[in-house]
Design an enzyme around this catalytic site. Structure first.
Site, PDB file in Angstrom:
ATOM      1  CG  ASP A 129      -2.292   0.670   0.954  1.00 42.62           C
ATOM      2  OD1 ASP A 129      -2.180   1.535   0.265  1.00 42.62           O
ATOM      3  OD2 ASP A 129      -3.185   0.142   1.506  1.00 42.62           O
ATOM      4  CG  ASP A 231      -4.808   5.801   0.322  1.00 39.56           C
ATOM      5  OD1 ASP A 231      -5.616   5.147   0.612  1.00 39.56           O
ATOM      6  OD2 ASP A 231      -4.452   6.915   0.806  1.00 39.56           O
ATOM      7  CD  GLU A 285      -8.517   4.807  -1.598  1.00 39.28           C
ATOM      8  OE1 GLU A 285      -9.429   4.261  -0.890  1.00 39.28           O
ATOM      9  OE2 GLU A 285      -7.745   5.838  -1.654  1.00 39.28           O
ATOM     10  CG  HIS A 352      -9.056  -0.598   4.538  1.00 35.91           C
ATOM     11  ND1 HIS A 352      -8.891  -0.755   3.062  1.00 35.91           N
ATOM     12  CD2 HIS A 352      -8.777   0.686   4.731  1.00 35.91           C
ATOM     13  CE1 HIS A 352      -8.344   0.191   2.465  1.00 35.91           C
ATOM     14  NE2 HIS A 352      -8.106   1.179   3.365  1.00 35.91           N
ATOM     15  CG  ASP A 353     -11.378   3.054   3.718  1.00 37.01           C
ATOM     16  OD1 ASP A 353     -11.147   3.116   4.850  1.00 37.01           O
ATOM     17  OD2 ASP A 353     -10.862   3.592   2.793  1.00 37.01           O
TER      18      ASP A 353
END
Length: 580
Positions: A129, A231, A285, A352-353
């Site tokens: 990431d 990200d 992302e 995760h969001d």
């Protein structure tokens, strides 16, 4: 007052798509060029929550190493870890203070090197990431930057001198007041932070910043990292005049906040400097605000990125009222059509969001949790694109559903609560929505067994373990041939053995059916029919008469009723047939 739904849509989805845009022209050649990252099944791990090896309540790299045999047993061949760099943890590692060090809580570089080596021994590739839209305010660059206006690092960030007046408004996704400019008295200036005040945005217009990023990525690529997840990368290029935002900008955040004037220039440079020099892939992302945006990011002839990770599917169901299956069908069918001949997509229902997959799109009641979890994993693993499977979803892990704001760890939940209070909003409604939509739902510890804290830690876990861990855990499901876990393993293997599920054409059937999502996958003479009942009610469907020699290949439940071409699907049943 903005509801939690609106805030979450802004925070996590970063995009509102223009549905009336024509799909981009593409070649008549099918999108079947074989590549290893297209054929991968990616397992996403939130490292704080996977396995704690030293009893401090936080997952770590040694814990992941300890569980690599388990990860291998899933059949997945790639792992994506959320950030593991040094960080003050204002946003659980997405605020990075040193890009070449491992966070103390997670271990050290020796642990990382061992983890990577052991993954590669098992045929598992690794995705890093990369968080470079912003750094931590505790990064050395920012500490230097705020010392004086003539500091060599000043232009590593976006500063606005106070004597020019207040800068034009920019919305901060994580700030309680929603303000992205933070006044700093030391140099009488404002710095920009699209996220938390502790996450100042890097100035990509400065070529020195870009070279710093490329050097960081080369550092990890030299270590053997196989891919990069970028990200919030849509935001890195900005109009540095920061003009006033037009009315209605909230309807298309990306149009005014992302996909800036130099983004493609920077991505081509990144590809030239890093990606083309190693056997790696990169996924950003988000995918812009149009199909054209998405293709411009990932089409092979663009020489930028390799894979689109759009959030349109995550827009569906962001309310307590739930969602209509027609919405889900429209999203995934439209995106598949747009990428049928060119470019490549990620396929996912969780990360995760967002909330736990089964709690949002399935049914997490004890009666239907297992069936709907299996059904949803069937969907992810039979669609065209690279599947991203989130840790714990192979078990059917569910939302935890906190009742008090004191139970939450997530910065978004806490700041949203404060914002709602400050604005005199409906705090009861906010808490109800938070209970369902909070990111903390997806971050509770992995449930390994029925011992204390589900075998995640011998200490006190950083987030509580879900109460259902006695029934929903790896040890119990490993022993049960009909469990979610063993079904997931079967489905991963099934996908690996059937390239038609990777590269085959997708066609939606029965678009108006309110309960069943039905589609075909076809490549040459290989044809499959997938039937998914997204309902807690039985549902009948008539198989098209032109489908001959149907053979049942997969069934997530023991029962299936067939009468000629009529099928009755049980609640949350998933069926896969071959046909001629």
């Amino acid at each position: 007052m903005k509801t939690l739904f609106i805030s979450l849509a802004l925070i996590f989805c970063f995009s509102t798509y223009n549905e009336i845009l024509a799909q981009p022209d593409s070649s008549d050649i099918p999108n079947t060029q074989k590549t290893w990252w297209k054929e991968a099944v990616i397992y996403q791990i939130y490292p704080r929550s996977f396995k704690d090896s030293d009893g401090d309540g936080v997952g770590d790299l040694k814990g992941i190493i300890e569980k690599l045999d388990y990860i291998e047993s899933l059949g997945v061949n790639m792992v994506w870890l959320n950030p593991i760099y040094s960080s003050p943890n204002a946003d659980n590692g997405y605020d990075i203070s040193n890009y070449r060090e491992i966070m103390d809580e997670f271990g050290n570089m020796e642990d990382f090197d061992l983890m990577l080596s052991e993954m590669h021994k098992r045929g598992i590739k690794f995705v890093m990431d990369v968080v470079v839209n912003h750094s931590s305010d505790e990064h050395r660059w920012f500490k230097e930057s705020r010392k004086s206006r003539d500091n060599p690092y000043r232009d590593y960030y976006h500063w606005w001198p106070a004597e020019k007046g207040e800068p034009n408004y920019r919305y901060s996704l994580f700030d309680p007041k929603g303000e992205a400019w933070k006044y700093d008295s030391k140099t009488n200036a404002y710095y920009l932070h699209y996220f938390s005040q502790k996450q100042p945005d890097l100035n990509w217009e400065n070529p020195k910043v870009r070279q710093e990023v490329y050097d960081i990525m080369k550092f990890w690529a030299e270590k053997g990292v196989d891919g990069f997840r970028l990200d919030a990368f849509q935001f890195v290029s900005k109009d540095t005049s920061f003009p006033p935002l037009p009315k209605g900008y909230e309807k298309d955040v990306i149009k005014y906040y992302g996909m800036g004037p130099n983004l493609h220039k920077y991505l081509k440079e990144l590809n030239r400097e890093v990606l083309s020099q190693y056997d790696v892939f990169a996924v950003s992302e988000g995918a812009g605000s149009t199909f054209e945006d998405a293709h411009s990011l990932v089409d092979a002839d663009r020489n930028e990125l390799q894979m689109a990770y759009h959030f349109k599917g995550m827009d569906v169901g962001n309310s307590l009222e739930g969602y209509k299956l027609s919405e889900l069908k429209e999203v995934y069918t439209t995106w598949d059509s747009a990428f049928a001949k060119k470019g490549w997509l990620s396929i996912f229902l969780a990360n995760h969001d967002v909330p736990r997959m089964v709690s949002k799109f399935g049914n997490d009641s004890p009666e239907f949790r297992a069936a709907s979890s299996k059904m949803l994993n069937t969907f992810i693993l039979t669609m065209r694109g690279t599947p991203y499977c989130y840790y714990g979803d192979e078990l059917g892990m569910t939302n935890i559903g906190f009742d008090s704001i004191s139970q939450y760890q997530d910065i978004v939940a806490k700041n949203g609560y404060e914002k709602t209070l400050n604005e005199g909003g409906d705090i009861e409604k906010y808490m109800a929505e938070l209970k369902f939509l909070s990111r903390d739902n997806a971050r509770t510890p992995m449930q390994w067994n029925d011992s204390e804290h589900a075998g995640f830690t011998t200490g006190t876990p950083w987030l509580p373990v879900n109460d259902n861990y006695k029934e929903v855990n790896v040890e119990a499901e490993d022993k049960d041939p009909n469990s979610c876990l063993n079904y997931f393993r079967e489905m991963v293997n099934f996908r690996m053995e059937n390239p038609v599920l990777v590269y085959g054409a997708y066609e939606l059937l029965f678009p108006d059916h309110k309960q069943v999502y039905a589609y075909t996958r076809q490549m040459g003479d290989k044809k499959m029919l997938i039937l998914l009942n997204f309902s807690k009610e039985e549902s009948s469907i008539e198989i098209p008469s032109e489908m001959k020699e149907l053979q049942l290949l997969k069934n997530n439940l023991p029962e299936v009723t067939k009468q000629g071409l009529d099928l009755t699907l049980a609640p949350y049943q998933a069926l896969i047939f071959s046909y001629r």
